[in-house]
Motif scaffolding. Sequence first.
Motif, short mmCIF file in Angstrom:
data_model
loop_
_atom_site.label_atom_id
_atom_site.label_comp_id
_atom_site.label_asym_id
_atom_site.label_seq_id
_atom_site.Cartn_x
_atom_site.Cartn_y
_atom_site.Cartn_z
N LEU A 144 53.11 36.08 21.57
CA LEU A 144 53.01 34.83 22.34
C LEU A 144 54.40 34.27 22.63
N GLN A 145 55.27 34.30 21.63
CA GLN A 145 56.63 33.81 21.83
C GLN A 145 57.36 34.62 22.90
N SER A 146 57.14 35.93 22.90
CA SER A 146 57.76 36.78 23.92
C SER A 146 57.23 36.45 25.31
N LEU A 147 55.95 36.10 25.38
CA LEU A 147 55.33 35.79 26.67
C LEU A 147 55.86 34.48 27.25
N VAL A 148 55.87 33.43 26.45
CA VAL A 148 56.22 32.10 26.97
C VAL A 148 57.71 31.81 26.89
N GLY A 149 58.44 32.60 26.13
CA GLY A 149 59.87 32.35 25.96
C GLY A 149 60.14 31.55 24.69
N HIS A 150 61.28 31.81 24.07
CA HIS A 150 61.60 31.16 22.80
C HIS A 150 61.72 29.64 22.93
N GLY A 151 62.27 29.17 24.04
CA GLY A 151 62.42 27.73 24.23
C GLY A 151 61.08 27.03 24.31
N HIS A 152 60.20 27.50 25.18
CA HIS A 152 58.88 26.90 25.34
C HIS A 152 58.06 27.02 24.07
N PHE A 153 58.24 28.11 23.35
CA PHE A 153 57.48 28.34 22.13
C PHE A 153 57.78 27.25 21.08
N ASN A 154 58.96 26.65 21.15
CA ASN A 154 59.31 25.59 20.20
C ASN A 154 58.41 24.37 20.31
N VAL A 155 57.84 24.14 21.50
CA VAL A 155 57.08 22.90 21.73
C VAL A 155 55.63 23.16 22.10
N ILE A 156 55.18 24.40 22.06
CA ILE A 156 53.80 24.71 22.43
C ILE A 156 52.85 24.21 21.34
N ASP A 157 51.70 23.66 21.75
CA ASP A 157 50.75 23.20 20.74
C ASP A 157 49.67 24.25 20.50
N PHE A 158 48.83 24.00 19.51
CA PHE A 158 47.88 25.02 19.07
C PHE A 158 46.83 25.33 20.14
N ALA A 163 44.88 29.18 24.33
CA ALA A 163 44.58 29.44 25.73
C ALA A 163 45.42 30.60 26.26
N TYR A 164 46.71 30.60 25.96
CA TYR A 164 47.57 31.69 26.38
C TYR A 164 47.08 33.02 25.80
N ALA A 165 46.76 33.00 24.52
CA ALA A 165 46.33 34.23 23.85
C ALA A 165 45.04 34.77 24.48
N LYS A 166 44.15 33.89 24.82
CA LYS A 166 42.87 34.29 25.41
C LYS A 166 43.04 34.86 26.82
N ASN A 167 43.96 34.28 27.58
CA ASN A 167 44.09 34.63 28.99
C ASN A 167 45.10 35.73 29.30
N TYR A 168 45.89 36.11 28.30
CA TYR A 168 46.90 37.15 28.53
C TYR A 168 46.66 38.30 27.57
N SER A 169 46.33 39.44 28.12
CA SER A 169 46.00 40.60 27.30
C SER A 169 47.20 41.10 26.49
N ASP A 170 48.42 40.81 26.96
CA ASP A 170 49.61 41.21 26.20
C ASP A 170 49.67 40.51 24.84
N VAL A 171 49.02 39.36 24.75
CA VAL A 171 48.97 38.62 23.49
C VAL A 171 47.66 38.93 22.77
N GLY A 172 46.55 38.76 23.47
CA GLY A 172 45.24 39.02 22.88
C GLY A 172 44.68 37.80 22.18
N LYS A 173 43.39 37.62 22.28
CA LYS A 173 42.71 36.46 21.70
C LYS A 173 42.81 36.45 20.18
#
Length: 343
Positions: A144-158, A163-173
């Motif tokens: 997930l951090q690789s997908l959204v970027g290290h900067g954005h990952f610092n402030v992403i909420d649960f 949602a990202y994990a569910k919608n992006y197969s590179d991450v997976g639900k």
Amino acid sequence: MNRRQLLLGVTTFVVASQLKIPSLWRNESDPALVESYVGRGGPVTRGVRPQPVDILLSDNEAPSLIAPVSDLRSLSDPNLKSEQVPILEDVGPATLQKTSEIRKVAQSVSEKVRDFSLDFTDDIFLAENQHSVLDDTLARLGRLQSLVGHGHFNVIDFDQARAYAKNYSDVGKFTEAELAFIEQMFETDASDYGFFGEKVSDALTQSIKKSEVYKVPGSGHYLYRDESLAHYEKLVKDVGDDVILTSGIRSNVKQIHLFLAKSKSVSYNLSRASRSLAPPGYSFHGIGDYDVGKKGWGALNFTGDFAKSDTFKKMQDLGYIQIRYLPENELGVRFEPWHIKVV
């Protein structure tokens, strides 16, 4: 030599003069142990724990307790129920010499703070049957951090993370087991690990409003626009461009990722991890504190060497140093000279 290796053979304690010495390792059949920890419902297991007996050592005595323990499996292992732990009083020089490799029982929290990178006999380890779910959760958060970027990952909420994990197969639900594990890690009382700091986030799903944060150029990190940003900008102005922001806001998701990574790196010793990193929900990075360092120092900025740098000394002279975690603290956290206390 790690704790598991020590406990595979003969574990020995030599305790200083005029201190109560630990008796024998108590196992699953001890009701006090089960009630005091397992009953709390945390995702961890206490493999062994020393108990005091009323025996005092004189200055010229050096007896030890020898406690064979066959394994460090979880408390649910039936093979530990019948474990017999004899006490042997006569110990030769070879056994005493071995104590240099053994982690003693800390007499205070500050002793563990000083030796934060060691294993102690009463440290809490993640149950072995939970290792795989930690590994899977950590790997998914990494993707997930690789997908959204290290900067954005610092402030992403649960909720956003799910949602990202569910919608992006590179991450997976996230699996149900992973979600339950994350929730349990967040809800567990960190004092169970030996961390006695204040919990500053009440909800795993706590979010960070974009309108309230500012991404500091060139750092990849965010600060709150109010007190934290003003504090940092004044610090840079007064100290000079040699000081850099090394860590700003950390959401619960970011702190979970860091804590799981640290736990895995120290053989799933949750107590040892918590001496270097606040458990999820306990980090003041979530509400305003930040870390600084000296430009060009890299990883050295997160060691005691930073306190010897000219950058630190200048900040100290100008009154910017209000250290949250002092060298001798009773919160259970290593000395952090790089951590700037704002709130």
